[in-house]
Design a protein around this motif. Structure first.
Motif, PDB file in Angstrom:
ATOM      1  N   ARG A   1       0.822  -1.217   0.000  1.00  0.00           N
ATOM      2  CA  ARG A   1       0.000   0.000   0.000  1.00  0.00           C
ATOM      3  C   ARG A   1       0.849   1.257   0.000  1.00  0.00           C
ATOM      4  O   ARG A   1       0.541   2.223  -0.671  1.00  0.00           O
ATOM      5  CB  ARG A   1      -0.949   0.004   1.198  1.00  0.00           C
ATOM      6  CG  ARG A   1      -2.256  -0.690   0.900  1.00  0.00           C
ATOM      7  CD  ARG A   1      -3.239  -0.455   2.010  1.00  0.00           C
ATOM      8  NE  ARG A   1      -3.124  -1.618   2.888  1.00  0.00           N
ATOM      9  CZ  ARG A   1      -3.268  -1.599   4.184  1.00  0.00           C
ATOM     10  NH1 ARG A   1      -3.541  -0.488   4.803  1.00  0.00           N
ATOM     11  NH2 ARG A   1      -3.148  -2.682   4.891  1.00  0.00           N
ATOM     12  N   ALA A   2       1.922   1.251   0.767  1.00  0.00           N
ATOM     13  CA  ALA A   2       2.771   2.447   0.869  1.00  0.00           C
ATOM     14  C   ALA A   2       3.474   2.742  -0.444  1.00  0.00           C
ATOM     15  O   ALA A   2       3.583   3.894  -0.846  1.00  0.00           O
ATOM     16  CB  ALA A   2       3.790   2.270   1.985  1.00  0.00           C
ATOM     17  N   THR A   3       3.976   1.722  -1.129  1.00  0.00           N
ATOM     18  CA  THR A   3       4.687   1.967  -2.378  1.00  0.00           C
ATOM     19  C   THR A   3       3.748   2.229  -3.537  1.00  0.00           C
ATOM     20  O   THR A   3       4.184   2.715  -4.568  1.00  0.00           O
ATOM     21  CB  THR A   3       5.608   0.791  -2.741  1.00  0.00           C
ATOM     22  OG1 THR A   3       4.842  -0.406  -2.798  1.00  0.00           O
ATOM     23  CG2 THR A   3       6.721   0.656  -1.744  1.00  0.00           C
ATOM     24  N   SER A   4       2.479   1.930  -3.384  1.00  0.00           N
ATOM     25  CA  SER A   4       1.545   2.179  -4.474  1.00  0.00           C
ATOM     26  C   SER A   4       0.912   3.564  -4.409  1.00  0.00           C
ATOM     27  O   SER A   4       0.149   3.930  -5.287  1.00  0.00           O
ATOM     28  CB  SER A   4       0.459   1.102  -4.496  1.00  0.00           C
ATOM     29  OG  SER A   4      -0.333   1.204  -3.334  1.00  0.00           O
ATOM     30  N   THR A   5       1.232   4.353  -3.402  1.00  0.00           N
ATOM     31  CA  THR A   5       0.675   5.699  -3.323  1.00  0.00           C
ATOM     32  C   THR A   5       1.373   6.597  -4.335  1.00  0.00           C
ATOM     33  O   THR A   5       2.568   6.428  -4.610  1.00  0.00           O
ATOM     34  CB  THR A   5       0.845   6.303  -1.913  1.00  0.00           C
ATOM     35  OG1 THR A   5       2.238   6.462  -1.648  1.00  0.00           O
ATOM     36  CG2 THR A   5       0.190   5.449  -0.854  1.00  0.00           C
ATOM     37  N   PRO A   6       0.654   7.556  -4.883  1.00  0.00           N
ATOM     38  CA  PRO A   6       1.279   8.475  -5.839  1.00  0.00           C
ATOM     39  C   PRO A   6       2.450   9.246  -5.238  1.00  0.00           C
ATOM     40  O   PRO A   6       3.438   9.502  -5.916  1.00  0.00           O
ATOM     41  CB  PRO A   6       0.138   9.424  -6.218  1.00  0.00           C
ATOM     42  CG  PRO A   6      -1.109   8.661  -5.948  1.00  0.00           C
ATOM     43  CD  PRO A   6      -0.783   7.773  -4.782  1.00  0.00           C
ATOM     44  N   ARG A   7       2.350   9.591  -3.963  1.00  0.00           N
ATOM     45  CA  ARG A   7       3.436  10.333  -3.310  1.00  0.00           C
ATOM     46  C   ARG A   7       4.716   9.508  -3.276  1.00  0.00           C
ATOM     47  O   ARG A   7       5.797   9.992  -3.612  1.00  0.00           O
ATOM     48  CB  ARG A   7       3.015  10.718  -1.897  1.00  0.00           C
ATOM     49  CG  ARG A   7       4.093  11.452  -1.145  1.00  0.00           C
ATOM     50  CD  ARG A   7       3.615  11.860   0.242  1.00  0.00           C
ATOM     51  NE  ARG A   7       4.712  12.423   0.987  1.00  0.00           N
ATOM     52  CZ  ARG A   7       4.954  12.171   2.246  1.00  0.00           C
ATOM     53  NH1 ARG A   7       4.155  11.382   2.923  1.00  0.00           N
ATOM     54  NH2 ARG A   7       5.975  12.714   2.856  1.00  0.00           N
ATOM     55  N   ALA A   8       4.615   8.253  -2.867  1.00  0.00           N
ATOM     56  CA  ALA A   8       5.797   7.389  -2.790  1.00  0.00           C
ATOM     57  C   ALA A   8       6.389   7.142  -4.170  1.00  0.00           C
ATOM     58  O   ALA A   8       7.610   7.157  -4.343  1.00  0.00           O
ATOM     59  CB  ALA A   8       5.434   6.064  -2.124  1.00  0.00           C
ATOM     60  N   GLN A   9       5.534   6.941  -5.162  1.00  0.00           N
ATOM     61  CA  GLN A   9       6.022   6.722  -6.514  1.00  0.00           C
ATOM     62  C   GLN A   9       6.705   7.964  -7.073  1.00  0.00           C
ATOM     63  O   GLN A   9       7.716   7.865  -7.762  1.00  0.00           O
ATOM     64  CB  GLN A   9       4.878   6.282  -7.412  1.00  0.00           C
ATOM     65  CG  GLN A   9       4.392   4.887  -7.084  1.00  0.00           C
ATOM     66  CD  GLN A   9       3.161   4.490  -7.879  1.00  0.00           C
ATOM     67  OE1 GLN A   9       2.572   5.302  -8.588  1.00  0.00           O
ATOM     68  NE2 GLN A   9       2.771   3.239  -7.768  1.00  0.00           N
ATOM     69  N   ALA A  10       6.177   9.139  -6.758  1.00  0.00           N
ATOM     70  CA  ALA A  10       6.799  10.384  -7.213  1.00  0.00           C
ATOM     71  C   ALA A  10       8.163  10.570  -6.559  1.00  0.00           C
ATOM     72  O   ALA A  10       9.132  10.959  -7.230  1.00  0.00           O
ATOM     73  CB  ALA A  10       5.894  11.573  -6.909  1.00  0.00           C
ATOM     74  N   ILE A  11       8.254  10.288  -5.261  1.00  0.00           N
ATOM     75  CA  ILE A  11       9.533  10.406  -4.560  1.00  0.00           C
ATOM     76  C   ILE A  11      10.561   9.470  -5.185  1.00  0.00           C
ATOM     77  O   ILE A  11      11.706   9.864  -5.447  1.00  0.00           O
ATOM     78  CB  ILE A  11       9.359  10.120  -3.055  1.00  0.00           C
ATOM     79  CG1 ILE A  11       8.553  11.238  -2.394  1.00  0.00           C
ATOM     80  CG2 ILE A  11      10.709   9.952  -2.370  1.00  0.00           C
ATOM     81  CD1 ILE A  11       8.092  10.913  -0.990  1.00  0.00           C
ATOM     82  N   GLU A  12      10.167   8.237  -5.439  1.00  0.00           N
ATOM     83  CA  GLU A  12      11.081   7.267  -6.034  1.00  0.00           C
ATOM     84  C   GLU A  12      11.534   7.703  -7.420  1.00  0.00           C
ATOM     85  O   GLU A  12      12.717   7.600  -7.758  1.00  0.00           O
ATOM     86  CB  GLU A  12      10.410   5.901  -6.116  1.00  0.00           C
ATOM     87  CG  GLU A  12      10.164   5.281  -4.768  1.00  0.00           C
ATOM     88  CD  GLU A  12       9.159   4.128  -4.832  1.00  0.00           C
ATOM     89  OE1 GLU A  12       8.853   3.658  -5.946  1.00  0.00           O
ATOM     90  OE2 GLU A  12       8.686   3.718  -3.774  1.00  0.00           O
ATOM     91  N   THR A  13      10.608   8.197  -8.221  1.00  0.00           N
ATOM     92  CA  THR A  13      10.937   8.632  -9.579  1.00  0.00           C
ATOM     93  C   THR A  13      11.890   9.813  -9.564  1.00  0.00           C
ATOM     94  O   THR A  13      12.912   9.816 -10.267  1.00  0.00           O
ATOM     95  CB  THR A  13       9.655   8.992 -10.345  1.00  0.00           C
ATOM     96  OG1 THR A  13       8.799   7.850 -10.375  1.00  0.00           O
ATOM     97  CG2 THR A  13       9.979   9.429 -11.764  1.00  0.00           C
ATOM     98  N   PHE A  14      11.585  10.830  -8.753  1.00  0.00           N
ATOM     99  CA  PHE A  14      12.458  12.002  -8.681  1.00  0.00           C
ATOM    100  C   PHE A  14      13.826  11.641  -8.108  1.00  0.00           C
ATOM    101  O   PHE A  14      14.848  12.190  -8.533  1.00  0.00           O
ATOM    102  CB  PHE A  14      11.812  13.128  -7.881  1.00  0.00           C
ATOM    103  CG  PHE A  14      10.702  13.824  -8.621  1.00  0.00           C
ATOM    104  CD1 PHE A  14      10.911  14.345  -9.883  1.00  0.00           C
ATOM    105  CD2 PHE A  14       9.451  13.947  -8.061  1.00  0.00           C
ATOM    106  CE1 PHE A  14       9.889  14.976 -10.578  1.00  0.00           C
ATOM    107  CE2 PHE A  14       8.423  14.577  -8.734  1.00  0.00           C
ATOM    108  CZ  PHE A  14       8.643  15.095 -10.003  1.00  0.00           C
ATOM    109  N   ALA A  15      13.865  10.726  -7.155  1.00  0.00           N
ATOM    110  CA  ALA A  15      15.139  10.298  -6.584  1.00  0.00           C
ATOM    111  C   ALA A  15      15.973   9.560  -7.630  1.00  0.00           C
ATOM    112  O   ALA A  15      17.190   9.781  -7.736  1.00  0.00           O
ATOM    113  CB  ALA A  15      14.909   9.423  -5.358  1.00  0.00           C
TER     114      ALA A  15
END
Length: 147
Positions: A19-33
């Motif tokens: 659930r945590a990794t499927s949130t848009p916020r977490a995915q955006a953080i991962e992508t930008f990182a």
């Protein structure tokens, strides 16, 4: 066996991680990182300071390490989000590297590039840590609160 408390707790942790990794916020953080790490690795040639060979090699190594670390956030949430502090450390190192590695040879371009990219990397590391803190799985033997 299916109702054993350890197995139930392990399933709950896995569900929280998904659930945590499927949130848009977490995915955006991962992508930008990931993009920040790739840019940091290429920055000596993009920003044009490849003449400083030790700083160029440092940025290449730290950029690849940061990209690999942030790429692991989405694949192995439980193991890598608890290590988001390492992303913060790499961001901080990127900020101070022009003075530590290149010394007085640093130009304005190298300093500005590393400070901006390092600050972004540091902030993304803090953001990844906050995602990990929000979704902490319960300890074994404790009941999970309703979402």
């Amino acid at each position: 066996m299916e109702t054993h408390p350890d197995i139930v707790a392990m399933r709950q942790r896995h569900e929280l991680a998904e659930r945590a990794t499927s949130t848009p916020r977490a995915q955006a953080i991962e992508t930008f990182a990931l993009l920040t790490g790739v840019y940091l690795a290429a920055s000596p040639w993009v920003a044009g300071f490849s003449g400083l060979s030790t700083l160029a090699v440092t940025n290449l190594i730290v950029g690849v390490a940061y990209a690999l670390l942030s790429g692991g956030f989405g694949r192995a949430y439980e193991r890598t989000h608890s290590m988001a502090w390492a992303a913060c450390a790499l961001g901080l190192w990127t900020i101070i590297a022009p003075w530590v590695v290149a010394g007085n040879v640093s130009t304005t371009r190298t300093v500005v590039n590393n400070v901006i990219v390092g600050a972004i990397a540091l902030l993304l590391g803090v953001a990844a840590s906050s995602v990990a803190g929000e979704r902490r799985p319960p300890r074994p033997g404790r009941r999970m609160a309703a979402p």
